[in-house]
Design a protein around this motif. Sequence first.
Motif, short mmCIF file in Angstrom:
data_model
loop_
_atom_site.label_atom_id
_atom_site.label_comp_id
_atom_site.label_asym_id
_atom_site.label_seq_id
_atom_site.Cartn_x
_atom_site.Cartn_y
_atom_site.Cartn_z
N VAL A 101 1.39 11.12 3.78
CA VAL A 101 0.22 10.32 3.45
C VAL A 101 0.29 10.03 1.94
CG1 VAL A 101 -2.29 10.13 3.66
CG2 VAL A 101 -1.03 11.63 5.20
N PRO A 102 1.16 9.10 1.54
CA PRO A 102 1.33 8.85 0.11
C PRO A 102 0.12 8.16 -0.51
CG PRO A 102 2.59 7.27 1.39
CD PRO A 102 2.04 8.27 2.37
N ALA A 103 -0.09 8.43 -1.76
CA ALA A 103 -1.18 7.78 -2.50
C ALA A 103 -0.77 6.36 -2.85
CB ALA A 103 -1.49 8.57 -3.77
N ASP A 104 -1.75 5.47 -2.90
CA ASP A 104 -1.51 4.07 -3.28
C ASP A 104 -1.69 3.95 -4.79
OD1 ASP A 104 -1.20 1.38 -3.51
OD2 ASP A 104 -3.02 0.84 -2.40
N TRP A 105 -0.63 4.32 -5.52
CA TRP A 105 -0.71 4.31 -6.98
C TRP A 105 -0.80 2.91 -7.57
CZ3 TRP A 105 -1.74 9.00 -8.47
CH2 TRP A 105 -1.19 10.10 -7.80
N GLU A 106 -0.34 1.91 -6.82
CA GLU A 106 -0.26 0.55 -7.34
C GLU A 106 -1.63 -0.11 -7.47
OE1 GLU A 106 2.63 -0.72 -8.23
OE2 GLU A 106 3.83 0.96 -7.50
N HIS A 107 -2.52 0.19 -6.54
CA HIS A 107 -3.79 -0.54 -6.48
C HIS A 107 -4.97 0.36 -6.85
CE1 HIS A 107 -1.00 -2.60 -3.65
NE2 HIS A 107 -1.45 -3.65 -4.27
N CYS A 108 -5.98 -0.28 -7.40
CA CYS A 108 -7.20 0.43 -7.79
C CYS A 108 -8.31 0.19 -6.76
CB CYS A 108 -7.68 -0.07 -9.16
SG CYS A 108 -6.62 0.43 -10.52
N ALA A 109 -9.29 1.05 -6.78
CA ALA A 109 -10.48 0.86 -5.97
C ALA A 109 -11.38 -0.18 -6.64
CB ALA A 109 -11.23 2.18 -5.82
N PRO A 110 -12.28 -0.80 -5.89
CA PRO A 110 -13.17 -1.81 -6.49
C PRO A 110 -13.99 -1.26 -7.65
CG PRO A 110 -13.26 -1.92 -4.10
CD PRO A 110 -12.47 -0.70 -4.43
N THR A 111 -14.24 0.02 -7.65
CA THR A 111 -15.07 0.62 -8.71
C THR A 111 -14.27 1.03 -9.95
OG1 THR A 111 -14.84 2.78 -7.62
CG2 THR A 111 -16.79 1.46 -7.07
N CYS A 112 -12.94 0.90 -9.90
CA CYS A 112 -12.12 1.30 -11.04
C CYS A 112 -12.25 0.30 -12.19
CB CYS A 112 -10.65 1.39 -10.63
SG CYS A 112 -10.26 2.78 -9.52
N ARG A 113 -12.16 0.80 -13.39
CA ARG A 113 -12.16 -0.06 -14.57
C ARG A 113 -10.71 -0.36 -14.97
NH1 ARG A 113 -15.55 3.56 -18.60
NH2 ARG A 113 -14.01 5.02 -17.73
N PRO A 114 -10.42 -1.58 -15.40
CA PRO A 114 -9.03 -1.95 -15.76
C PRO A 114 -8.42 -1.04 -16.82
CG PRO A 114 -10.42 -3.90 -15.64
CD PRO A 114 -11.34 -2.73 -15.53
N GLU A 115 -9.23 -0.58 -17.77
CA GLU A 115 -8.68 0.20 -18.87
C GLU A 115 -8.36 1.64 -18.49
OE1 GLU A 115 -13.22 0.12 -19.31
OE2 GLU A 115 -11.59 -1.25 -18.76
#
Length: 206
Positions: A101-115
């Motif tokens: 069950v690998p983590a999706d390191w490439e993509h952020c959640a909608p609540t993540c901040r770009p910085e």
Amino acid sequence: MPVQSPPSWASDYTIRRPRRPGRIRRIAVSGSSTWPMRLPGWREIVTDALDDQLRRLTAGDTLIIRHGDASKGVDRIASQWVEANLKVAFLAGITLAEETVPADWEHCAPTCRPEHRRVNAKGIRGAGKTFCPSAGHRRNPDIPTHPDYPVDLLLAFCLNNSPGTSKTVEYARRAEVNHRTWHAYRKPKPRAAAVPAAAVGVRDAA
């Protein structure tokens, strides 16, 4: 999720397969990526627990080991254990398989901040130059509580009260998944003496 086919060397052996359908036992493994794999006794804490689960099965059964697919630490030990025990299990008439069950390191959640993204300096968190540091935490609930592939037991190996592993155990507890936790403590300095394997505590689910 499909299970692995018998390896190429399987044709060299004659195995009497039982006609009865066997049981499928799915074990989730969670643990710190900083678990000291190379120090004496630490790898054996994980492999001994997995050996115990394999010994509980009989011919015709299937054992599936699920983990988070980290490139080091407990996940790596679990993956290597599966590879090392494929032949042992096959000769006993047991199907041994691995789920990741690998983590999706490439993509952020909608609540993540770009910085908040971090530089993937070591290249172990995805293929991109940066990664989302919350990806592992978002993935952790699926290790013990995947809605389509429920587990029978969670084996957790928690080093220095690792927040990720501790939270995974909490997910299992809330879902009423049987779980067993090993708590280990080690000084943060890389060259400091590690806690001996005999000092590692084990806590079963209540």
